[in-house]
Each structure stands twice: as structure tokens, then as C-alpha cells.
Design an enzyme around this catalytic site. Structure first.
Site, PDB file in Angstrom:
ATOM      1  N   ASP A 132       0.865  -1.168   0.000  1.00 53.85           N
ATOM      2  CA  ASP A 132       0.000   0.000   0.000  1.00 53.85           C
ATOM      3  C   ASP A 132       0.907   1.224   0.000  1.00 53.85           C
ATOM      4  O   ASP A 132       1.478   1.593   1.028  1.00 53.85           O
ATOM      5  CB  ASP A 132      -0.897  -0.018   1.232  1.00 53.85           C
ATOM      6  CG  ASP A 132      -1.814   1.196   1.326  1.00 53.85           C
ATOM      7  OD1 ASP A 132      -1.674   2.112   0.487  1.00 53.85           O
ATOM      8  OD2 ASP A 132      -2.648   1.235   2.235  1.00 53.85           O
ATOM      9  N   ASN A 187       0.535   4.709 -11.663  1.00 54.51           N
ATOM     10  CA  ASN A 187      -0.729   4.368 -12.309  1.00 54.51           C
ATOM     11  C   ASN A 187      -1.864   4.146 -11.311  1.00 54.51           C
ATOM     12  O   ASN A 187      -3.029   4.372 -11.651  1.00 54.51           O
ATOM     13  CB  ASN A 187      -0.555   3.111 -13.169  1.00 54.51           C
ATOM     14  CG  ASN A 187      -1.882   2.510 -13.568  1.00 54.51           C
ATOM     15  OD1 ASN A 187      -2.594   3.038 -14.409  1.00 54.51           O
ATOM     16  ND2 ASN A 187      -2.251   1.403 -12.919  1.00 54.51           N
ATOM     17  N   TYR A 243     -12.279  13.919  -7.303  1.00 53.24           N
ATOM     18  CA  TYR A 243     -11.461  13.170  -8.262  1.00 53.24           C
ATOM     19  C   TYR A 243     -10.739  14.112  -9.216  1.00 53.24           C
ATOM     20  O   TYR A 243      -9.533  13.986  -9.439  1.00 53.24           O
ATOM     21  CB  TYR A 243     -12.340  12.201  -9.045  1.00 53.24           C
ATOM     22  CG  TYR A 243     -11.595  11.476 -10.141  1.00 53.24           C
ATOM     23  CD1 TYR A 243     -10.712  10.444  -9.836  1.00 53.24           C
ATOM     24  CD2 TYR A 243     -11.767  11.827 -11.479  1.00 53.24           C
ATOM     25  CE1 TYR A 243     -10.017   9.784 -10.848  1.00 53.24           C
ATOM     26  CE2 TYR A 243     -11.087  11.168 -12.489  1.00 53.24           C
ATOM     27  CZ  TYR A 243     -10.210  10.145 -12.159  1.00 53.24           C
ATOM     28  OH  TYR A 243      -9.525   9.499 -13.164  1.00 53.24           O
ATOM     29  N   ALA A 278     -10.040  17.253  -8.844  1.00 59.85           N
ATOM     30  CA  ALA A 278      -9.028  18.028  -8.113  1.00 59.85           C
ATOM     31  C   ALA A 278      -7.770  17.204  -7.878  1.00 59.85           C
ATOM     32  O   ALA A 278      -6.646  17.712  -7.973  1.00 59.85           O
ATOM     33  CB  ALA A 278      -9.597  18.521  -6.789  1.00 59.85           C
ATOM     34  N   LYS A 300      -6.627  14.849  -9.802  1.00 57.62           N
ATOM     35  CA  LYS A 300      -5.906  14.723 -11.064  1.00 57.62           C
ATOM     36  C   LYS A 300      -5.308  16.067 -11.501  1.00 57.62           C
ATOM     37  O   LYS A 300      -4.264  16.093 -12.166  1.00 57.62           O
ATOM     38  CB  LYS A 300      -6.829  14.159 -12.139  1.00 57.62           C
ATOM     39  CG  LYS A 300      -7.216  12.704 -11.874  1.00 57.62           C
ATOM     40  CD  LYS A 300      -5.994  11.811 -11.685  1.00 57.62           C
ATOM     41  CE  LYS A 300      -6.354  10.343 -11.562  1.00 57.62           C
ATOM     42  NZ  LYS A 300      -5.157   9.464 -11.434  1.00 57.62           N
TER      43      LYS A 300
END
Length: 256
Positions: free
Chosen positions: A62, A89, A153, A155, A157
């Protein structure tokens, strides 16, 4: 240019158990990488990826945690100690209206999409080849084209886009390049993880494809070549760039 540009190289791909991560790991292996370390929280899926290529090394970790980043660094050290390519990724998306904000889900999005790449890059930076190392982040067109219900989400990226440009400027003196790929809609397991049935996913895609000028959603194998290309030595003058791979959605022209 050689058809095996990563011969002898070591690569790390986060979120390498499924989707874009798996396709990318196998693409690097096919291009000659000696060791492709795939990380993620689901050991079974990492093992499935590793079974597809002898170059792939699964490391269940993690990477939002210090322990997880240390496990990845230990794997790089075991592979020879020099990291050539780092691919961020791993990511999650949760689309909810602001009025229905789930703070736990929002924190997970931020931790995986923002904190993890920051923490892992910091941990692995001393191992990254200098000069010649490459970092590629997998972002989303949502980072520059947010929509309703995607505030957290998108924000996260947008932060990835900022990392890309800031790190590129900071690390260029060391000969390390930083770029990002921003896909549009990609057929992966992420939709099922958000509770959509296969029928609902196909219904979603049938709707969005009307707004994609090139007429289809992407497969993971459509995205992986852009990641490997940005990391290749032949791209050594490309840094600080966010490459959008969305079938033309950003330029418009799809069916109304």
C-alpha cells in the site's frame, strides 16, 4: 532506434494488477525491461500479472503508507539498486455530488491519487537514474476538464498535472524527466469497483461514445504505449507534458 529500448532496465508500475497498470507492465517487459516491479494492494491480481511475464516481480504494498513505499524501495534495491522508470498508475475514482459528499471516500481518493505518488516519488528519488530516469504519471482528462459530481477526483488529477510540471522543472537539472498521460474513458475494472454492473458499464459507454469523435472508448492496451513512449530514451527532450488520450473529446466534433 532499437525495438528493445528498455533492455536491462528496471521499472516500477503502481496499480499493476489490473487494467492500464497490467498492460503497461507487460508492455515494458515486451520492450526489454529486465525487471518490472508491479505494486498494489491485491496480491492475487499482482500474481496474475507476474504469471504473464518472467520479467514481472509482484510486490504487494500500500504505497499510501511509509511501510509500503519502503517495500517497493527494497524491491528496487534487490533488482540492482537503480530505478530507470517510475510509473504512477494506481488510482481510484468516486463520483458523488457535493451535497452527498462521503468524507471517507474523498480521503481515499486523495490518499491514493495524490499522497501516494508524492510519498513514493520521495522514497524512490535517490534510486532513480540520474541522468536518464523517467517518471510517468497516469492522470485523467478530468484533471483539466472536470464535470459534475467529480470535484474531488478531478481536483486530485489536477494535482497530478501540477506534480508533472513542478517535478519536471525541479528534476531537469538531474536529467530526470517527468510527464503524464491523461486518458479519457477506458474499459477497466474501475467501474465495477464503483458498483456498476456490466450492463450499466456498457450503457454508460454507449452514451459517452456519442461524444468521442474517434468513435470508441479506450482499452488499457491503447494507453500503455503512450506511457512507454514517454519513458523511452528517444523522448529525451520531452518533459513537463500532459498527453491527453481521449479519442478527441477535448477537441469536440462527436455526435450531439
Amino acid at each position: 532506434m532499437t525495438d528493445k529500448p528498455f533492455t536491462g532496465r528496471t521499472v516500477v508500475v503502481t496499480g499493476g494488477g489490473t487494467g492500464i497498470g497490467r498492460a503497461t507492465a507487460l508492455a515494458f517487459a515486451g520492450l526489454g525491461a529486465a525487471t518490472v516491479i508491479v505494486t498494489g494492494r491485491r496480491k492475487d491480481r499482482l500474481d496474475e500479472t507476474a504469471a504473464l511475464s518472467p520479467a514481472v516481480v509482484p510486490v504487494a504494498a500500500d504505497v499510501t503508507t511509509e511501510e509500503g513505499t519502503r517495500a517497493v524501495a527494497d524491491a528496487v534495491t534487490a533488482a540492482g539498486g537503480t530505478l530507470d522508470v517510475l510509473v504512477h498508475n494506481a488510482g481510484v475514482f468516486r463520483f458523488t455530488p457535493l451535497a452527498a459528499l462521503d468524507e471517507t471516500a474523498a480521503q481515499e481518493v486523495w490518499d491514493v491519487n495524490v499522497v501516494a505518488p508524492l510519498r513514493l516519488t520521495h522514497r524512490l528519488l535517490p534510486l532513480l537514474r540520474s541522468p536518464g530516469g523517467s517518471i510517468v504519471l497516469v492522470s485523467s482528462r478530468g484533471g483539466h476538464n472536470p464535470g459534475p459530481g467529480s470535484s474531488v477526483y478531478s481536483a486530485s488529477k489536477a494535482a497530478v498535472h501540477s506534480f508533472t510540471r513542478s517535478w519536471a522543472a525541479e528534476l531537469s537539472a538531474s536529467g530526470i524527466r517527468v510527464n503524464a498521460v491523461a486518458p479519457g474513458f477506458v474499459r477497466t475494472e474501475a467501474y465495477a469497483a464503483n458498483g456498476l454492473s456490466p450492463e450499466q458499464v456498457e450503457g454508460l459507454f454507449a452514451g459517452v461514445v456519442q461524444g468521442i469523435p474517434l468513435g470508441r472508448v479506450a482499452e488499457a492496451e491503447d494507453i500503455a504505449p503512450w506511457i512507454t513512449r514517454l519513458a523511452e530514451p528517444g523522448s529525451d527532450l520531452v518533459t513537463g507534458q500532459v498527453i491527453t488520450v481521449d479519442g478527441g473529446m477535448d477537441v469536440g466534433g462527436g455526435a450531439a
